[in-house]
Design an enzyme around this catalytic site. Sequence first.
Site, mmCIF file in Angstrom:
data_model
loop_
_atom_site.group_PDB
_atom_site.id
_atom_site.type_symbol
_atom_site.label_atom_id
_atom_site.label_comp_id
_atom_site.label_asym_id
_atom_site.label_seq_id
_atom_site.Cartn_x
_atom_site.Cartn_y
_atom_site.Cartn_z
ATOM 1 N N ASP A 197 0.836 -1.195 0.000
ATOM 2 C CA ASP A 197 0.000 0.000 0.000
ATOM 3 C C ASP A 197 0.875 1.252 0.000
ATOM 4 O O ASP A 197 1.895 1.298 -0.671
ATOM 5 C CB ASP A 197 -0.935 -0.047 1.217
ATOM 6 C CG ASP A 197 -2.283 0.584 0.931
ATOM 7 O OD1 ASP A 197 -2.342 1.817 0.808
ATOM 8 O OD2 ASP A 197 -3.268 -0.156 0.819
ATOM 9 N N HIS A 229 -3.664 5.704 3.326
ATOM 10 C CA HIS A 229 -4.420 4.487 3.013
ATOM 11 C C HIS A 229 -3.800 3.244 3.634
ATOM 12 O O HIS A 229 -4.503 2.390 4.181
ATOM 13 C CB HIS A 229 -4.522 4.330 1.494
ATOM 14 C CG HIS A 229 -5.510 3.303 1.048
ATOM 15 N ND1 HIS A 229 -5.161 2.017 0.736
ATOM 16 C CD2 HIS A 229 -6.851 3.388 0.850
ATOM 17 C CE1 HIS A 229 -6.233 1.345 0.363
ATOM 18 N NE2 HIS A 229 -7.273 2.151 0.425
ATOM 19 N N ASN A 238 -14.133 -0.748 -6.713
ATOM 20 C CA ASN A 238 -15.240 0.193 -6.523
ATOM 21 C C ASN A 238 -15.749 0.665 -7.877
ATOM 22 O O ASN A 238 -14.958 0.982 -8.767
ATOM 23 C CB ASN A 238 -14.773 1.407 -5.714
ATOM 24 C CG ASN A 238 -14.327 1.029 -4.320
ATOM 25 O OD1 ASN A 238 -14.717 0.003 -3.782
ATOM 26 N ND2 ASN A 238 -13.489 1.864 -3.738
ATOM 27 N N SER A 286 -11.545 -1.712 -0.311
ATOM 28 C CA SER A 286 -10.261 -1.749 0.422
ATOM 29 C C SER A 286 -10.486 -2.169 1.859
ATOM 30 O O SER A 286 -9.796 -3.052 2.392
ATOM 31 C CB SER A 286 -9.613 -0.366 0.423
ATOM 32 O OG SER A 286 -8.924 -0.087 -0.746
#
Length: 368
Positions: A63, A97, A188, A251
Site C-alpha cells: 500500500d 491508506h 469500486n 479496500s
Amino acid sequence: MRLVSRTAQLAFTAAAVASLLGWAAAPAAADSIRKRQWHIAALDLSKAHKLSRGDGVIVAVIDSGVDAGHPDLAGAVLPGEDLVSDGQDGRSDVDGHGTQMAGIIAAHGHGDGGGTLGVAPNAKVLPIRLSINAFGTSGEAVKAVTFAQKHGAGVINMSFGSADDAPVQAAIRAALAADIVVVASSGNRGEPGGDFPGRYPEVLTVGATDPADRIASFSITGPQVDLTAPGVDIVTTGINSSGYYQGSGTSEATAVVSGAAALVRSRFPELSAAEVVHRLTATATDAGDPGRDDSYGYGRLNIVAALTANVPAAPASAHSETTPPSTAEALPQRFPKRTSPLVITGTAAAAVLILGGLVLTLMLRRRR
C-alpha cells in the site's frame, strides 16, 4: 495523466476537508472511537478473540506505507520495504491508506480500551510502500509480492486495482506456491484503473457490505467475488490530526478479510493457504441467492464459524493452483493506485482543485 496526490488536494481544499473530518478533530473519550467501529459487533470479534488474536502471523500490507508511530499500531509494524524512496522501510505514510488498512487488520488500541481494535490485534504488519496517486509500473507490485514472500508473510493484503498484468499474476502464483494467502479487493464502481488483481482466480476476492448486510452500492460484483465483509463507514487508524479515519470501500472489506485470514492461520497453523481460504468461504453466512452468487460470493464473512466449524477438506480449485504463467519479459504497465472514498455521512466527499485557471473535480479519495 498523473493523479493529484492527497497532499496537493488538501492544500487547496482545507476548509472542505476540515468540515468533513470535524467529527474527529477534537480529542475523543477513551472508548468513543471504538464505539464507532460497528464492524466489531457485526463480526462478533469479542468471541473470536477468545479463540485467536493472530499471534505469530505476519500480514504484508502492499500500500502507501504504514505510520508505525500511531499508538494503536505501536510495536505491530515490522521493518518493511519502500519501493518509492530509497533508504526507507515502509514505516511511514504521507497518504494514509496503508495506515488505514493496517489498523483494520492489526490495531490493538491503547490505554484502557481506547483507540481502534483490529480484526487480528496480535498479528504483525509488514508494510510495503508503492507509488500512491500516481502511475507507477506493475514492476513495483511484482517486487512487493516477492518481498512479502521472502520476509515471512502468511497473508498478503492487496487493496488496490490495476490492469491485467502477467508478471503480477506470476508473482501472486509464486506467493501461493509459497503457502501465502493472497487477499484482494473486487473494486469500486466508477473508478479508473481496472479490476485486477481481484479478477485473478488465484486470489481471495472481497466485496463490501454495509451495516444492514447489503452489498455496498460501490462494490463491484461478478463471478470473481469469493466473499463479502464490512466495508462501509469503517473507522480505523489514520494520519490526520486526530489519528483516526472513517472510510468506505472494498479496500476496507479486504483488510477485514486479511485480518480474518490471520486469525485462522494462527489458530490452525497446520492448514495450507488453500485450506485457509476454503475455511473462510465454506463457513461464510449464505446471503443473496442460495449458494454462491455473483453479489455475495460464497456469503458474508463469519469469523467465529471459521474458527470453530468442522470443515471438510477443500476440493481442488483455482486457489490451490501453483503453476505459474509464462514469465516472458513484458513491458511494465501503468499501475494506478485506487483509493477508498472518504465517507462521513454515507456519500462520497468531493473536492475542487483549482490549477492554472482550470477547475478539475476530483474525488477526495479515489482508492479502493
